[in-house]
Design a protein around this motif. Structure first.
Motif: not given
Length: 47
Positions: A8-25
């Motif tokens: 689930d790309g939307r969930y993964y993007r939001k969750r990983s941003q919260n856990v690992f921080g912002k990075v490029t696509a």
């Protein structure tokens, strides 16, 4: 044996941003690709 991993790309993007921080696509996609491959190597199917 062929295996498909559905993410689930939307969930993964939001969750990983919260856990690992912002990075490029591109960096996020590479991270997910490596994670999936590592998961497949560590999992023993059929045993």
């Amino acid at each position: 044996m062929k295996i498909a991993i559905l993410v689930d790309g939307r969930y993964y993007r939001k969750r990983s941003q919260n856990v690992f921080g912002k990075v490029t696509a591109k960096e996020r996609a590479d991270e997910l690709y490596k994670y999936c491959n590592r998961h497949l190597k560590e999992t023993h199917f059929g045993t």
